[in-house]
Write an enzyme that holds these catalytic residues in place. Structure first.
Site, PDB file in Angstrom:
ATOM      1  N   LYS A 106      79.158  70.111  36.593  1.00 46.14           N
ATOM      2  CA  LYS A 106      79.266  69.964  38.043  1.00 46.14           C
ATOM      3  C   LYS A 106      80.347  68.926  38.330  1.00 46.14           C
ATOM      4  CE  LYS A 106      77.174  68.024  42.122  1.00 46.14           C
ATOM      5  NZ  LYS A 106      76.169  67.079  42.631  1.00 46.14           N
ATOM      6  N   GLY A 167      72.554  62.019  50.192  1.00 47.69           N
ATOM      7  CA  GLY A 167      71.456  61.073  50.393  1.00 47.69           C
ATOM      8  C   GLY A 167      71.084  60.806  51.834  1.00 47.69           C
ATOM      9  N   ALA A 193      73.733  68.363  48.717  1.00 49.36           N
ATOM     10  CA  ALA A 193      73.744  67.113  49.483  1.00 49.36           C
ATOM     11  C   ALA A 193      73.301  67.327  50.925  1.00 49.36           C
ATOM     12  CB  ALA A 193      75.112  66.439  49.470  1.00 49.36           C
ATOM     13  N   GLY A 194      72.500  66.403  51.412  1.00 47.89           N
ATOM     14  CA  GLY A 194      72.097  66.362  52.811  1.00 47.89           C
ATOM     15  C   GLY A 194      70.698  66.827  53.110  1.00 47.89           C
ATOM     16  N   ASN A 215      68.430  65.890  44.967  1.00 48.25           N
ATOM     17  CA  ASN A 215      67.854  64.805  44.176  1.00 48.25           C
ATOM     18  C   ASN A 215      67.106  63.815  45.063  1.00 48.25           C
ATOM     19  OD1 ASN A 215      69.163  62.282  41.850  1.00 48.25           O
ATOM     20  ND2 ASN A 215      67.101  63.007  42.160  1.00 48.25           N
ATOM     21  N   THR A 216      67.849  63.174  45.985  1.00 50.65           N
ATOM     22  CA  THR A 216      67.253  62.122  46.806  1.00 50.65           C
ATOM     23  C   THR A 216      66.059  62.620  47.613  1.00 50.65           C
ATOM     24  OG1 THR A 216      69.440  61.106  47.008  1.00 50.65           O
ATOM     25  CG2 THR A 216      67.744  60.349  48.533  1.00 50.65           C
TER      26      THR A 216
END
Length: 264
Positions: A106, A167, A193-194, A215-216
């Protein structure tokens, strides 16, 4: 996963996956929580920050591969923390060496330390080098349809536009850009993301995204294991809704039991 996933697989670099949820391995309190959250998510592809995670380069320290073995999961080394094309390429080559010739990576090249927005110029440069060097590149990028098409043309095996800053938990902020990218793509499009909660993941899938990487949203939840399970269900529901096809939006409802034809 449901049986339907077997007939509707995600295909990346010629390999099929039942799960369309890709998960990160950072930000958890320990490796055991990482393992439990990954299992609850049903993820088959897990991304690993080579600069921040021990996968064998630090002997004697806890090794991620002990809890997420490569014979069970597809590892997706990433270039998190890289701000130049040279650093990203060097990191991918290190990952290939550590993982015995592993080609799937990635790519992310950041341009701003506060927002973590991608540096698209450096991303393009790194993508060209990595593809020529034989890597299968999944690339994190902005939600620019022109850039997404260019990365596909370079030879990236998947394009991963952000839904919102990394995040942030803001959810999908520009549905129309994502739709434009999806409708013109010939490679998998995954939101990266987001995402903040399950409904964000479902919306991304309902738009037609092939998958979501997060992830977050999981690791930062009050109960990461339960959130991972919620995300798994949201991805499945969103994909099913996309395949089923939603009804058109209207200003006024149509009666579900029309009065025409009733016996007087």
């Amino acid at each position: 996963m449901t049986n339907n996933a077997l007939s509707d697989p995600l295909v990346i670099a010629g390999k099929t996956y039942r799960s369309r949820l890709l998960t990160g391995t950072g930000k958890f309190k320990d490796l055991d929580e990482t393992r439990l959250a990954t299992e609850a998510a049903g993820a088959e592809i897990v991304t690993v920050a080579i600069r921040r995670t021990n996968i064998g380069q630090n002997p004697g320290e806890p090794n991620l591969l002990d809890v997420l073995p490569p014979d069970r999961y597809t590892l997706l080394p990433n270039t998190a923390g890289c701000y130049t094309a040279d650093d990203a390429v060097r990191t991918c080559r290190l990952a290939r060496e550590l993982l015995d010739g592993h080609k799937l990576v990635k790519l992310e090249v950041l341009g701003d330390q506060r927002t973590l927005f991608p540096d698209v110029v450096q991303t393009l440069a790194a993508a060209e080098i990595l593809v020529k060097d034989g890597f299968d590149v999944m690339v994190y990028t902005s939600d620019d349809p022109i850039l997404a098409k260019r990365l596909e043309q370079i030879g990236c095996v998947a394009v991963m536009p952000l839904a919102a800053p990394i995040g942030s938990g803001l959810g999908v902020q520009n549905k129309y850009n994502l739709l434009e990218i999806i409708e013109n793509a010939k490679v998998p499009i995954l939101v990266d993301a987001g995402v903040g909660t399950a409904s964000d993941a479902a919306i991304a899938m309902e738009l037609g995204c092939d998958g979501v990487l997060m992830n977050t949203a999981i690791a930062g939840a009050r109960d990461p294991i339960l959130m991972a399970h919620a995300m798994k269900l949201a991805i499945e529901a969103g994909r099913a809704a996309f395949k089923a096809g939603r009804i058109p939006r209207k200003r006024y409802a149509s009666a579900s039991s029309p009065v025409d034809g009733l016996i007087e």
